[in-house]
Design a protein around this motif. Sequence first.
Motif, PDB file in Angstrom:
ATOM      1  N   ARG A 191       0.693  -1.198  -0.138  1.00  0.00           N
ATOM      2  CA  ARG A 191      -0.164  -0.066  -0.026  1.00  0.00           C
ATOM      3  C   ARG A 191       0.890   1.064   0.158  1.00  0.00           C
ATOM      4  NH1 ARG A 191      -3.698   0.341   5.117  1.00  0.00           N
ATOM      5  NH2 ARG A 191      -1.620   0.115   5.953  1.00  0.00           N
ATOM      6  N   ALA A 192       1.915   1.288   0.798  1.00  0.00           N
ATOM      7  CA  ALA A 192       2.783   2.526   0.590  1.00  0.00           C
ATOM      8  C   ALA A 192       3.661   2.527  -0.362  1.00  0.00           C
ATOM      9  CB  ALA A 192       3.649   2.258   2.097  1.00  0.00           C
ATOM     10  N   LYS A 193       4.300   1.342  -0.800  1.00  0.00           N
ATOM     11  CA  LYS A 193       5.221   1.588  -1.950  1.00  0.00           C
ATOM     12  C   LYS A 193       4.804   1.286  -3.356  1.00  0.00           C
ATOM     13  CE  LYS A 193       8.777  -0.328   1.068  1.00  0.00           C
ATOM     14  NZ  LYS A 193       9.878  -1.236   1.140  1.00  0.00           N
ATOM     15  N   GLU A 218      16.094  -1.889  -4.557  1.00  0.00           N
ATOM     16  CA  GLU A 218      14.844  -1.853  -4.246  1.00  0.00           C
ATOM     17  C   GLU A 218      14.126  -0.621  -5.214  1.00  0.00           C
ATOM     18  OE1 GLU A 218      12.074  -3.036  -1.069  1.00  0.00           O
ATOM     19  OE2 GLU A 218      11.550  -0.890  -1.137  1.00  0.00           O
ATOM     20  N   ALA A 219      13.259  -0.668  -6.410  1.00  0.00           N
ATOM     21  CA  ALA A 219      12.847   0.557  -6.846  1.00  0.00           C
ATOM     22  C   ALA A 219      11.296   0.264  -7.318  1.00  0.00           C
ATOM     23  CB  ALA A 219      13.715   0.681  -8.105  1.00  0.00           C
ATOM     24  N   GLY A 220      10.591   1.337  -7.606  1.00  0.00           N
ATOM     25  CA  GLY A 220       9.097   1.087  -7.938  1.00  0.00           C
ATOM     26  C   GLY A 220       8.419   2.467  -7.812  1.00  0.00           C
ATOM     27  N   GLU A 221       7.190   2.428  -7.954  1.00  0.00           N
ATOM     28  CA  GLU A 221       6.261   3.715  -8.093  1.00  0.00           C
ATOM     29  C   GLU A 221       6.601   4.452  -6.820  1.00  0.00           C
ATOM     30  OE1 GLU A 221       1.897   3.066  -9.460  1.00  0.00           O
ATOM     31  OE2 GLU A 221       2.382   1.482  -7.883  1.00  0.00           O
ATOM     32  N   ASP A 222       6.785   4.067  -5.788  1.00  0.00           N
ATOM     33  CA  ASP A 222       7.013   5.184  -4.525  1.00  0.00           C
ATOM     34  C   ASP A 222       8.018   4.375  -3.586  1.00  0.00           C
ATOM     35  OD1 ASP A 222       5.205   6.876  -5.074  1.00  0.00           O
ATOM     36  OD2 ASP A 222       3.570   5.439  -4.660  1.00  0.00           O
ATOM     37  N   THR A 223       9.320   4.004  -4.188  1.00  0.00           N
ATOM     38  CA  THR A 223      10.160   3.431  -3.329  1.00  0.00           C
ATOM     39  C   THR A 223      11.516   3.324  -4.080  1.00  0.00           C
ATOM     40  OG1 THR A 223      10.927   1.713  -1.819  1.00  0.00           O
ATOM     41  CG2 THR A 223       9.862   0.935  -3.762  1.00  0.00           C
ATOM     42  N   SER A 253      11.098   5.995   1.066  1.00  0.00           N
ATOM     43  CA  SER A 253       9.462   5.607   0.669  1.00  0.00           C
ATOM     44  C   SER A 253       8.655   6.041   1.490  1.00  0.00           C
ATOM     45  CB  SER A 253       9.606   3.952   0.455  1.00  0.00           C
ATOM     46  OG  SER A 253       9.514   3.321   1.903  1.00  0.00           O
ATOM     47  N   PRO A 254       7.466   6.050   1.252  1.00  0.00           N
ATOM     48  CA  PRO A 254       6.497   6.628   2.118  1.00  0.00           C
ATOM     49  C   PRO A 254       6.270   5.268   3.169  1.00  0.00           C
ATOM     50  CG  PRO A 254       5.580   6.796  -0.048  1.00  0.00           C
ATOM     51  CD  PRO A 254       6.743   6.094  -0.353  1.00  0.00           C
ATOM     52  N   SER A 255       6.139   5.590   4.325  1.00  0.00           N
ATOM     53  CA  SER A 255       5.875   4.654   5.493  1.00  0.00           C
ATOM     54  C   SER A 255       4.419   4.289   5.655  1.00  0.00           C
ATOM     55  CB  SER A 255       6.460   5.031   6.833  1.00  0.00           C
ATOM     56  OG  SER A 255       6.169   4.417   7.848  1.00  0.00           O
ATOM     57  N   GLU A 256       4.196   3.102   5.933  1.00  0.00           N
ATOM     58  CA  GLU A 256       2.841   2.672   6.181  1.00  0.00           C
ATOM     59  C   GLU A 256       2.366   3.070   7.544  1.00  0.00           C
ATOM     60  OE1 GLU A 256       2.489  -1.594   5.465  1.00  0.00           O
ATOM     61  OE2 GLU A 256       2.432  -1.357   3.460  1.00  0.00           O
ATOM     62  N   VAL A 257       3.450   3.678   8.352  1.00  0.00           N
ATOM     63  CA  VAL A 257       3.000   4.110   9.560  1.00  0.00           C
ATOM     64  C   VAL A 257       2.159   5.267   9.675  1.00  0.00           C
ATOM     65  CG1 VAL A 257       4.074   5.363  11.512  1.00  0.00           C
ATOM     66  CG2 VAL A 257       5.244   3.524  10.824  1.00  0.00           C
TER      67      VAL A 257
END
Length: 466
Positions: A191-193, A218-223, A253-257
Motif C-alpha cells: 500500500r505504501a510503496k 529496490e525501486a518502484g512507484e514509490d520507493t 519510501s512512504p511509510s505505512e506508519v
Amino acid sequence: MGFYQRWRKWFILPLVLAGVGAELLAAASIRGQEIEAVSPVEYGSFVDNQGMPIEARLNPTYRQRRSQPFQKQNDLPDVPQLPQSPRRNPIPSRRSIAIADIQVRFVDEDGQPTPGNTRPYIITREFDLQPGDVYRPEVAQQGLERVTELDSVEDATLSLQQTNQPNQIVMIVNVVEDSSFNVTAFPSSSRAKGIYGVLRLEEENLGGNNQNLALELEAGEDTLGFEVSFTDPWIAGDPLRTGYSLAVFNQRSPSEVFIGGDREVDLPNGETPWVHRLGGSGELFRPLGGNWQAGVGVSYQRVSIRDQAFTDQVQPVDEFGNPLSLSDRGQDDLLTVNLSAVQDNRDDTDYPSQGSNVRVGMDQSVPVGEADIIFNRVSGSYTQYVPMELFGFTSGDQTLVFNLQGGTVIGDLPAYEAFSLGGGSSVRGYQSGEVGAGRSYLQATAEYRFPVFRDLRLNNIPIKLD
C-alpha cells in the motif's frame, strides 16, 4: 542446491488475539510492518508486502541451510566400511584408529574429482577432530552436518582411507560445492510503496572463505533504495566461532506508519510523508549452548521526513502541525546498541513442521544530534510448531503454529519507530498497521498450515519463487 528451490503455497487458517498499548502517537494513525522478531524492522532491511524482512527469505547467512533429501547419505558407520585389498591391512576397530590426516576432496554430483573454490580449512575447521585424535564416528557425524550447512556446500560425505600404518587412517571429506553467485529478482507491491521490484546480487563464498557479499536494490512507484552487506560467519582462528556482519543502506519510501487508519497523514503541501533512512550497522554474533545464538551490534541512521524521493527539503510537521520527528528540523540522528538472542529448534528453517523458535532482543538508543533520542526497546517472540493432520487436502506437512509476541518502548518514541499490528503476517484480515500502533503491544496467534503445491522446480533456470 543452487537455484533449484522447493516451493510451496500455504493456506493458513488463523485465530488471533492482539492488543496495542493505549498510548498512540498524536502525529498520526500509526501504521507499519509486522513485528515478529526482536525489533520492528532491522535497520537497513527491505521488507516485502507482508512486512517481512526480505533478507530473511533470500540471504542464507540469516538462516541455517534448508534440509536436503540427499543428506541422509551423511550417516557414518560405527566401524569404517572400506574396500579390502590384498595389498592393504584391514582397518582395525575404531577404538584403536588414529587420524593421520584430514583431507578435502571436491567432487561433482557424479562423484568425479573437480576443482574446488572453497579453501580446505573452511571445511576441516567444522570438525572437532584433528590429526592425532582417535576417530570417533559420532563426533565426525556432527562435523559433517555442520559442513552441509555451509552456504558454499551442496552435499558432503565422509570416507576413510587406511595408511601404511596399521592403526592410522586418513579422513577424507568429499564435498559437492553449491553455486556461490546468485541473482534474485522478483516483483512485489504494498500500500505504501505501490508496485516495485527487488534485485539481489549475492556472492556466498567470497574468496573461498564462505563469506557473503550482497547488493540489494529496490525501486518502484514509490520507493527507491539500496543495501550493501558483508558477513563473515566465523572469524578465522576464533575458537568461539564468532562472526560479524556490516551493512550500509539508503532507503526512501512512504511509510505505512503514516498511511490509512482513521485518517491518513498528509504534509502541509498535501503530499504523503516519505521516510528517508541513511546509515549503517555492524554486529558480532556467536553460538551458545542449547542451540542459542547471541549477538551484539550498533546501528546509526539519519532519519528525515520529506515529500518525495529526490528533494533536499525536510518536513518536520504534518498538515495539522503534529511533529513527525523528535527534532524541530524534521531530521533525527538515531544511534542504537542492539542485543539479541535466538534459539532455533525447528526441524526446517523454511517450512518447519515441528519444534520451536525463541527470539528476544533489546535496543538501547544513545542520544546524539539535535533530537537527543533516548529510549529502551525490548521485545520477544515464541513460536511452537505442532504436526497435526486434520484434513487430507494434499500430501505434505500439516502444522499447527502458535505464536506469542510482545514488546514495549520506554522513553522517547519517534513515530516511525512505533510497534504496529495488522497485515498478512500479523493480524490477518486487516491491512498492515490497521489494528493500531503504539509503544507497547501483545499479540497471540494460532494458525493451521497445509501445503497446496510443493516441489515446483524450473530446470536449469536460475529463478527463485517467493
